[in-house]
Motif scaffolding. Structure first.
Motif, mmCIF file in Angstrom:
data_model
loop_
_atom_site.group_PDB
_atom_site.id
_atom_site.type_symbol
_atom_site.label_atom_id
_atom_site.label_comp_id
_atom_site.label_asym_id
_atom_site.label_seq_id
_atom_site.Cartn_x
_atom_site.Cartn_y
_atom_site.Cartn_z
ATOM 1 N N ARG A 132 126.153 53.678 70.291
ATOM 2 C CA ARG A 132 127.030 52.522 70.064
ATOM 3 C C ARG A 132 126.976 52.107 68.600
ATOM 4 N NH1 ARG A 132 124.886 52.269 75.093
ATOM 5 N NH2 ARG A 132 126.285 51.687 76.805
ATOM 6 N N VAL A 133 128.159 51.946 68.000
ATOM 7 C CA VAL A 133 128.248 51.538 66.590
ATOM 8 C C VAL A 133 128.015 50.036 66.515
ATOM 9 C CG1 VAL A 133 129.732 51.430 64.558
ATOM 10 C CG2 VAL A 133 129.857 53.397 66.082
ATOM 11 N N ARG A 134 126.968 49.623 65.741
ATOM 12 C CA ARG A 134 126.615 48.199 65.711
ATOM 13 C C ARG A 134 126.486 47.623 64.315
ATOM 14 N NH1 ARG A 134 122.074 48.339 70.540
ATOM 15 N NH2 ARG A 134 123.542 48.324 72.268
ATOM 16 N N THR A 135 126.493 48.441 63.287
ATOM 17 C CA THR A 135 126.334 47.922 61.933
ATOM 18 C C THR A 135 127.589 48.188 61.118
ATOM 19 O OG1 THR A 135 125.386 49.953 61.007
ATOM 20 C CG2 THR A 135 123.868 48.417 62.081
ATOM 21 N N THR A 136 127.745 47.381 60.080
ATOM 22 C CA THR A 136 128.896 47.545 59.193
ATOM 23 C C THR A 136 128.844 48.887 58.465
ATOM 24 O OG1 THR A 136 128.985 45.145 58.880
ATOM 25 C CG2 THR A 136 130.128 46.511 57.261
ATOM 26 N N ALA A 137 127.629 49.293 58.086
ATOM 27 C CA ALA A 137 127.490 50.582 57.393
ATOM 28 C C ALA A 137 127.986 51.723 58.263
ATOM 29 C CB ALA A 137 126.023 50.800 57.013
ATOM 30 N N ASP A 138 127.654 51.690 59.556
ATOM 31 C CA ASP A 138 128.124 52.739 60.465
ATOM 32 C C ASP A 138 129.648 52.757 60.530
ATOM 33 O OD1 ASP A 138 125.470 53.177 60.909
ATOM 34 O OD2 ASP A 138 125.424 52.282 62.918
ATOM 35 N N ARG A 139 130.243 51.577 60.598
ATOM 36 C CA ARG A 139 131.708 51.509 60.707
ATOM 37 C C ARG A 139 132.386 52.015 59.426
ATOM 38 N NH1 ARG A 139 129.952 46.583 63.014
ATOM 39 N NH2 ARG A 139 130.302 46.504 65.272
ATOM 40 N N LEU A 141 131.187 54.199 57.211
ATOM 41 C CA LEU A 141 131.031 55.649 57.093
ATOM 42 C C LEU A 141 131.951 56.387 58.065
ATOM 43 C CD1 LEU A 141 127.137 55.768 56.697
ATOM 44 C CD2 LEU A 141 128.849 56.269 54.933
ATOM 45 N N ALA A 142 132.008 55.887 59.309
ATOM 46 C CA ALA A 142 132.920 56.517 60.274
ATOM 47 C C ALA A 142 134.366 56.342 59.824
ATOM 48 C CB ALA A 142 132.707 55.916 61.662
ATOM 49 N N GLY A 143 134.686 55.189 59.232
ATOM 50 C CA GLY A 143 136.043 54.959 58.730
ATOM 51 C C GLY A 143 136.407 55.902 57.604
ATOM 52 N N ALA A 189 131.153 61.342 50.007
ATOM 53 C CA ALA A 189 130.661 59.969 50.077
ATOM 54 C C ALA A 189 130.165 59.640 51.492
ATOM 55 C CB ALA A 189 131.773 59.003 49.667
ATOM 56 N N ALA A 190 130.926 60.084 52.502
ATOM 57 C CA ALA A 190 130.514 59.826 53.888
ATOM 58 C C ALA A 190 129.212 60.547 54.216
ATOM 59 C CB ALA A 190 131.613 60.246 54.855
ATOM 60 N N VAL A 191 129.101 61.799 53.763
ATOM 61 C CA VAL A 191 127.890 62.583 54.038
ATOM 62 C C VAL A 191 126.685 61.966 53.346
ATOM 63 C CG1 VAL A 191 126.777 64.783 53.497
ATOM 64 C CG2 VAL A 191 129.050 64.759 54.514
ATOM 65 N N ALA A 192 126.830 61.616 52.062
ATOM 66 C CA ALA A 192 125.715 61.016 51.327
ATOM 67 C C ALA A 192 125.327 59.661 51.926
ATOM 68 C CB ALA A 192 126.102 60.858 49.847
ATOM 69 N N GLY A 193 126.332 58.885 52.275
ATOM 70 C CA GLY A 193 126.024 57.586 52.879
ATOM 71 C C GLY A 193 125.309 57.713 54.209
ATOM 72 N N THR A 194 125.751 58.672 55.019
ATOM 73 C CA THR A 194 125.089 58.883 56.312
ATOM 74 C C THR A 194 123.641 59.297 56.127
ATOM 75 O OG1 THR A 194 127.192 59.541 57.326
ATOM 76 C CG2 THR A 194 125.176 60.188 58.465
ATOM 77 N N ALA A 195 123.409 60.227 55.206
ATOM 78 C CA ALA A 195 122.034 60.667 54.953
ATOM 79 C C ALA A 195 121.178 59.516 54.442
ATOM 80 C CB ALA A 195 122.037 61.813 53.945
ATOM 81 N N ALA A 196 121.736 58.662 53.576
ATOM 82 C CA ALA A 196 120.973 57.529 53.050
ATOM 83 C C ALA A 196 120.630 56.527 54.152
ATOM 84 C CB ALA A 196 121.777 56.849 51.940
ATOM 85 N N VAL A 197 121.586 56.240 55.026
ATOM 86 C CA VAL A 197 121.333 55.299 56.123
ATOM 87 C C VAL A 197 120.241 55.828 57.048
ATOM 88 C CG1 VAL A 197 122.339 54.291 58.207
ATOM 89 C CG2 VAL A 197 123.598 54.215 56.052
#
Length: 597
Positions: A132-139, A141-143, A189-197
Motif C-alpha cells: 500500500r502506497v502511504r508516503t508522498t515520496a512513494d507517490r 516516484l510512482a508518478g 530520477a525514479a530509479v535513483a529516488g527509489t534506491a535512496a528511499v
C-alpha cells in the motif's frame, strides 16, 4: 491485531478473502498460458531466432507471476503478492502483443516494453506497508514512472521513425531525441529516488524490519543496475550487453529473496514447538525473552494490564508500555482472558506479513499468562489454607482452654460445694433436722445452677436446639439476644447438617457482636435459598465500621464458611449499620454429609 492504531488483535486482520479455488486456478492457468505464449517465438521460430536476453526477460516474468500468486494466495490482504503478480504479467504484455499482426497491438507492444517497471517500483517501495502506497515520496516516484509510460513513451513514438512503428505521424529525429532524453532522465530520477528511499528505510529499520526489506533491497539494486545501464547508454551511445545481462539476472534476486523469506517464516514457526514445550516452566522474567526469540524481534515488549482498568500497560518493573500510534512501525497483539485484556505484545510491524507466527506467539503468551495466573491463584489459596489451619488450631486450643476454665470455675466449683453440703447434711441430719433441711434446699439450688452451667457450656459445643431445625435454633438465639431480634426463615426442606451448623454460628457470632459493639437497636435475621445456595443475612442498625480482619470471631466464621466452599461478606459503613452475609453451597454440603455418613 492492530498494526498501527493499536486495535485488538483479531482474526479479521488476517482473514482471507472469499476467492475460491476456481479464481486461483484461473490465474495460474493465465500465467502458464502467458508464459507459453511469450515463449512461442523461441519454441517455434519462424524467421530470425529470438535473442537470449528476450528469453531471459520472459522467463523472469513467469517467476514473478508464480511467486506473486503464491504470496497473494497466502496473504490476500497484503497487496505485495498482487503487485508481484501484476509485475510478472506486465513482462508478458509486449512479447505477446508483438506476435499479433494487428497495428494497434503492434503499437502497444512498441509503447509498453517497460510496463513492468511501474508495478515493480511500487512493489519495492511498499514491501513494509503490505503493498500500500502511504508516503508522498512513494507517490512522487510512482508518478514519475507513470509519466514516462503514459506521456513520454507514446510521445516518442509519434516522432521516432523506428521500423514497424505505424504511429510515427511526424517523424523528426531531433524531437525524438529530446523526448528520449526526457524519458531516460525521468526513469533515472525514479530509479535513483527509489534506491535512496529504500536505503533510508533500511538504515532506520529494526532487525525484523530489515529482514522484511531484503526483497526491497534486492529490487532497489536491480533498479540501480538498470539506471547505470541507461546512463552508460546515454553517455556512450552504446548498449552494454554485460550490464544488461547483469541487470536481467539480478531481477531474479527479488522472487528468490521472497522465497527465502517464506522459508525463514516456516523455520520460525517450526521453532514454536520449543516455545510451547517450555511454557510449563517459563517464569514471568523469562517470558518476554522466550516470546522475542520465537518471534524474531529482540525489541518485543510485553505490557501487563494495570489493575486500574484504564487501558494502560506496564512491564514487570512497573514502567509504562505505550501503545504505538499510526505510522509508528509497531503493531499490537492483545492477550485476553475471559473477555478481558490482560496483556499486550508490541512487536515490529513487518512481522504482520507472517500472521500465523504472530497468532501462535500470542497464543503461547496467553497460555503462559494463564499458567502464571493459575500458579499465583494456587499459591494464594495454599497460603489461605495454611493460615486457616493455623487459625483453626489456635481456635481449637483457645476453645479447649475456655471449656477447661468454665468447667473449673463454674460447674466444678459448684459440684465441690455440693459435695461439702452433702457431707454436712450427713453429719447434721440426726442432730439438727431443721438445719439439714435448709442444707438440702441449698444443695438442690446449687445442683440446679451447676446443671444450667453445664447446659450452657454444652450449647456452645453443640446447640441442642439445632436438633429441632435451624429455624427453631435461630428463634432460640433471638430469644436469648440482648438486642431485639426478628427472624425470617423461608419455608422449605431442612438444610444439610454442615450448612445448619455454619449458618447457626454465623448468626450467633453476628448477634453477639451486635450486642457487644454495635450499640444496635434492632437486628434482623433472614434465611433463604437462592438456587443451589443457602443464604443467611444478619443486619443491624448499629454504628457500623466493623473491620472483618480485626476480630478473631469473624475470621473463624470465614474459615468455617470457606471450608464449605461458601463466601462470607461483611458490609459495615461507618454509621450505617452492619450486614453479615453468608452464602453456603447446599449441594456441596450434601455431598460432604453423605461422604461423612
Amino acid at each position: 491485531m492492530a498494526s498501527e492504531t493499536a486495535q485488538p488483535h483479531g482474526v479479521h486482520r488476517f482473514a482471507r478473502t472469499g476467492h475460491g479455488p476456481g479464481f486461483w486456478i484461473l490465474l495460474w492457468a493465465g500465467a502458464l498460458a502467458a508464459e507459453f505464449g511469450a515463449l512461442v517465438p523461441v519454441l517455434f521460430p519462424n524467421d530470425a531466432p529470438a535473442e537470449a536476453i528476450d528469453v531471459a526477460f520472459r522467463l523472469i516474468g513467469g517467476s514473478f507471476a508464480a511467486c506473486g500468486l503464491i504470496a497473494w494466495r497466502r496473504r490476500p490482504d497484503n497487496h505485495s503478492g498482487l503487485l508481484m503478480t501484476v509485475t510478472g504479467f506486465a513482462f508478458f504484455v509486449s512479447p505477446l502483443l508483438s506476435q499479433v499482426a494487428w497495428p494497434p497491438a503492434q503499437v502497444v507492444a512498441l509503447w509498453l516494453p517497460d510496463l513492468w517497471v511501474l508495478p515493480f517500483v511500487l512493489l519495492v517501495l511498499t514491501f513494509l506497508t503490505g503493498g500500500r502506497v502511504r508516503t508522498t515520496a512513494d507517490r512522487v516516484l510512482a508518478g514519475a514512472v507513470l509519466l514516462e509510460l503514459a506521456v513520454l513513451a507514446p510521445l516518442y513514438l509519434l516522432f521516432a521513425g523506428v521500423p514497424g512503428n505505424p504511429v510515427a505521424f511526424w517523424p523528426h529525429e531531433r524531437i525524438a531525441e529530446i523526448v528520449d532524453v526526457a524519458q531516460r532522465g525521468t526513469l533515472l530520477a525514479a530509479v535513483a529516488g527509489t534506491a535512496a528511499v529504500v536505503a533510508m528505510r533500511w538504515r532506520s529499520a529494526s532487525k525484523p524490519g530489515r529482514r522484511a526489506l531484503v526483497p526491497a533491497v534486492a529490487g532497489a539494486a536491480c533498479l540501480v543496475l538498470f539506471g547505470w545501464l541507461l546512463a552508460a547508454q546515454f553517455l556512450t551511445g552504446e548498449k552494454s550487453m554485460l550490464l544488461l545481462w547483469i541487470g536481467v539476472c539480478s531481477l531474479l534476486t527479488v522472487p528468490i529473496a521472497f522465497l527465502v523469506g517464506l522459508l525463514r517464516s516456516r523455520l520460525a514457526r517450526g521453532g514454536l514447538a520449543d516455545l510451547f514445550r517450555g511454557l510449563r516452566t517459563v517464569g514471568p522474567d523469562d517470558l518476554r525473552g522466550a516470546l522475542a526469540k520465537a518471534l524474531g524481534d529482540p525489541d518485543l515488549e510485553v505490557g501487563y494490564a494495570t489493575t486500574s482498568d484504564t487501558g494502560s500497560y506496564t512491564d514487570l518493573d512497573g514502567r509504562p508500555v505505550p501503545l504505538p500510534g499510526a505510522g509508528a512501525g509497531r503493531s499490537v497483539s492483545v492477550v485476553e482472558r475471559d473477555g478481558r485484556r490482560v496483556a499486550v505484545l508490541v512487536y515490529d510491524r513487518s512481522l504482520d506479513d507472517d500472521p500465523e507466527l504472530v497468532d501462535a506467539v500470542t497464543a503461547a503468551a496467553t497460555i503462559a499468562l494463564e499458567n502464571q495466573h493459575l500458579h499465583t491463584e494456587a499459591r494464594r489459596r495454599l497460603a489461605e489454607v495454611e493460615h486457616s489451619r493455623e487459625r483453626i488450631i489456635a481456635a481449637g486450643d483457645a476453645e479447649r482452654r475456655r471449656i477447661e476454665r468454665n468447667l473449673h470455675d463454674g460447674a466444678q466449683q459448684g459440684l465441690v460445694t455440693l459435695a461439702m453440703q452433702l457431707s454436712l447434711i450427713q453429719r447434721q441430719i440426726r442432730s439438727d433436722p431443721a438445719d439439714a433441711e435448709q442444707l438440702v434446699t441449698s444443695a438442690s439450688d446449687q445442683l440446679a445452677q451447676s446443671l444450667a452451667e453445664l447446659r450452657e457450656l454444652a450449647r456452645g459445643i453443640h446447640p441442642a436446639a439445632l436438633d429441632q431445625g435451624l429455624d427453631v435454633a435461630l428463634e432460640a438465639l433471638a430469644t436469648r439476644s440482648a438486642v431485639p431480634t426478628t427472624v425470617a426463615c423461608e419455608p422449605g426442606p431442612r438444610l444439610p447438617q454442615p450448612i445448619e451448623f455454619a449458618a447457626y454460628f454465623v448468626a450467633s457470632e453476628a448477634l453477639a457482636n451486635a450486642a457487644k459493639h454495635a450499640r444496635a437497636g434492632v437486628v434482623t435475621v433472614r434465611l433463604r435459598r437462592a438456587g443451589p445456595k443457602a443464604v443467611i443475612e444478619i443486619a443491624d442498625d448499629g454504628v457500623g465500621g466493623v473491620d472483618p480482619a480485626a476480630g478473631s470471631g469473624l475470621r473463624g466464621l470465614t474459615d468455617r464458611v470457606e471450608a464449605l466452599r461458601g463466601q462470607l461478606t461483611v458490609v459495615s459503613p461507618a454509621g450505617g449499620g452492619t450486614v453479615v452475609r453468608a452464602e453456603l453451597p447446599v449441594r456441596t454440603a450434601e455431598t460432604t454429609s453423605r461422604d461423612q455418613g
